[in-house]
Scaffold this motif. Sequence first.
Motif, PDB file in Angstrom:
ATOM      1  N   PRO A 221       0.828  -1.205   0.000  1.00  0.00           N
ATOM      2  CA  PRO A 221       0.000   0.000   0.000  1.00  0.00           C
ATOM      3  C   PRO A 221       0.870   1.265   0.000  1.00  0.00           C
ATOM      4  O   PRO A 221       1.938   1.294   0.616  1.00  0.00           O
ATOM      5  N   HIS A 224       3.994   4.213  -5.353  1.00  0.00           N
ATOM      6  CA  HIS A 224       3.778   4.851  -6.649  1.00  0.00           C
ATOM      7  C   HIS A 224       4.604   4.097  -7.680  1.00  0.00           C
ATOM      8  O   HIS A 224       5.794   3.857  -7.476  1.00  0.00           O
ATOM      9  N   LYS A 245      -6.432  -2.167  -9.169  1.00  0.00           N
ATOM     10  CA  LYS A 245      -6.251  -1.867  -7.753  1.00  0.00           C
ATOM     11  C   LYS A 245      -5.747  -0.438  -7.536  1.00  0.00           C
ATOM     12  O   LYS A 245      -6.053   0.188  -6.515  1.00  0.00           O
ATOM     13  N   ALA A 246      -4.989   0.067  -8.491  1.00  0.00           N
ATOM     14  CA  ALA A 246      -4.356   1.380  -8.347  1.00  0.00           C
ATOM     15  C   ALA A 246      -5.247   2.503  -8.886  1.00  0.00           C
ATOM     16  O   ALA A 246      -6.222   2.261  -9.601  1.00  0.00           O
ATOM     17  N   THR A 247      -4.868   3.733  -8.537  1.00  0.00           N
ATOM     18  CA  THR A 247      -5.426   4.904  -9.202  1.00  0.00           C
ATOM     19  C   THR A 247      -4.478   5.222 -10.354  1.00  0.00           C
ATOM     20  O   THR A 247      -3.281   5.417 -10.138  1.00  0.00           O
ATOM     21  N   ARG A 290      -2.745  11.958  -5.531  1.00  0.00           N
ATOM     22  CA  ARG A 290      -2.825  10.990  -4.434  1.00  0.00           C
ATOM     23  C   ARG A 290      -3.817  11.488  -3.387  1.00  0.00           C
ATOM     24  O   ARG A 290      -3.775  12.658  -2.980  1.00  0.00           O
ATOM     25  N   SER A 291      -4.695  10.601  -2.911  1.00  0.00           N
ATOM     26  CA  SER A 291      -5.719  10.991  -1.942  1.00  0.00           C
ATOM     27  C   SER A 291      -5.462  10.442  -0.544  1.00  0.00           C
ATOM     28  O   SER A 291      -6.093  10.886   0.421  1.00  0.00           O
ATOM     29  N   SER A 292      -4.551   9.471  -0.427  1.00  0.00           N
ATOM     30  CA  SER A 292      -4.244   8.911   0.897  1.00  0.00           C
ATOM     31  C   SER A 292      -2.866   8.279   0.899  1.00  0.00           C
ATOM     32  O   SER A 292      -2.295   7.989  -0.154  1.00  0.00           O
ATOM     33  N   ASP A 294      -2.138   5.325   1.848  1.00  0.00           N
ATOM     34  CA  ASP A 294      -2.195   3.903   1.498  1.00  0.00           C
ATOM     35  C   ASP A 294      -2.552   3.661   0.033  1.00  0.00           C
ATOM     36  O   ASP A 294      -2.478   2.526  -0.450  1.00  0.00           O
ATOM     37  N   GLU A 295      -2.936   4.698  -0.688  1.00  0.00           N
ATOM     38  CA  GLU A 295      -3.352   4.554  -2.071  1.00  0.00           C
ATOM     39  C   GLU A 295      -2.175   4.158  -2.971  1.00  0.00           C
ATOM     40  O   GLU A 295      -1.084   4.710  -2.857  1.00  0.00           O
ATOM     41  N   THR A 297      -0.672   4.445  -6.556  1.00  0.00           N
ATOM     42  CA  THR A 297      -0.830   5.246  -7.767  1.00  0.00           C
ATOM     43  C   THR A 297       0.062   4.663  -8.853  1.00  0.00           C
ATOM     44  O   THR A 297       1.147   4.159  -8.581  1.00  0.00           O
TER      45      THR A 297
END
Length: 330
Positions: A221, A224, A245-247, A290-292, A294-295, A297
């Motif tokens: 998590p 990038h 799973k990713a942005t 990025r929003s968090s 744990d995200e 990207t």
Amino acid sequence: MSVNNINKGVTVVSEEVCQQIMGRSESFTAVENVFAAMAKNTAYNFPVIREAIGHEDALYGFKSGFDRDGMVLGLKSGGYWPGNVKKDLTNHQSTVILFDPDTGKLKSLVGGNYLTAVRTAASSAVSIAHLARKDAKVLGMVGAGHQSTFQLRAAVEQRNFEKIVAWNIDPDKLDNLADICAELSLPFESVTREELGAQADVIITITSAFEPLLNVDWIKPGTHIACMGTDTKGKQEVDANLLKKATVFTDELAQSITIGEAQHAVIQGLIKEADITPIGEVINGTKPGRSSADEITLFDGTGVGLQDLAVASAAADLAEAKGQASYINF
């Protein structure tokens, strides 16, 4: 084009001069600006032409476009000659040709080989700058070819990395990356792909693979990932499920879903074009990055002609300002 430049003739900037004057900072700024212009629809890439010429196993083509913000018009012409290594030449050969947008008159001829390497590295660096966690400490490199050294140098300037881990199908070629890390006083470790995924906060893939090298389950998590090697139909560097799973972000949507890393996830119905964000939108502040913490990207760097034109235009301006440009009558 100024009257003074018209009188001088066509500006010529050699490969040698490009290497002397065009650094990572200048390349980063040029690429970041053109990504922003693309997202505003004030810069346009024209359809790419790429063909096997039936001689020397070469691929040859054109990438072209127009940046209204930067007033840059032109094309990169060149391709890939696999036998060049035996001739002590770079396999990738290209030249950038710039025209005056106001008149269509030939403006500049700029060597494209070195600039292709620095613009590709600048692209992943821009993605790290805008998408990676600020506290990223470990950089993972997948691939150790010629381009990887440019990628490494550009990436380490974006975050305070404390360690570099790397994998290559031929581990002996990792010496190039290890030498740069020694020069930069950064610890370096050759690892398995699973270990790389477990350790790295930022991963750059820069290979010519046609199968996934990284499994979705190996990525922790908050990572990038900059996928920089997939630029042709069929190529693939990571598990398609990783894009689900990713942005996902990209340089250009049209290329991402057809020849970029996203092509496989789109074909399999794992993601849609609407799920992918042009990184220019993040640069412009019109879409979130990025929003968090744990995200995961992922940046799908397909490589666009406007990148080449942007760095070539910057190189031509620098060469003229420093008195290192040549001129020909045409």
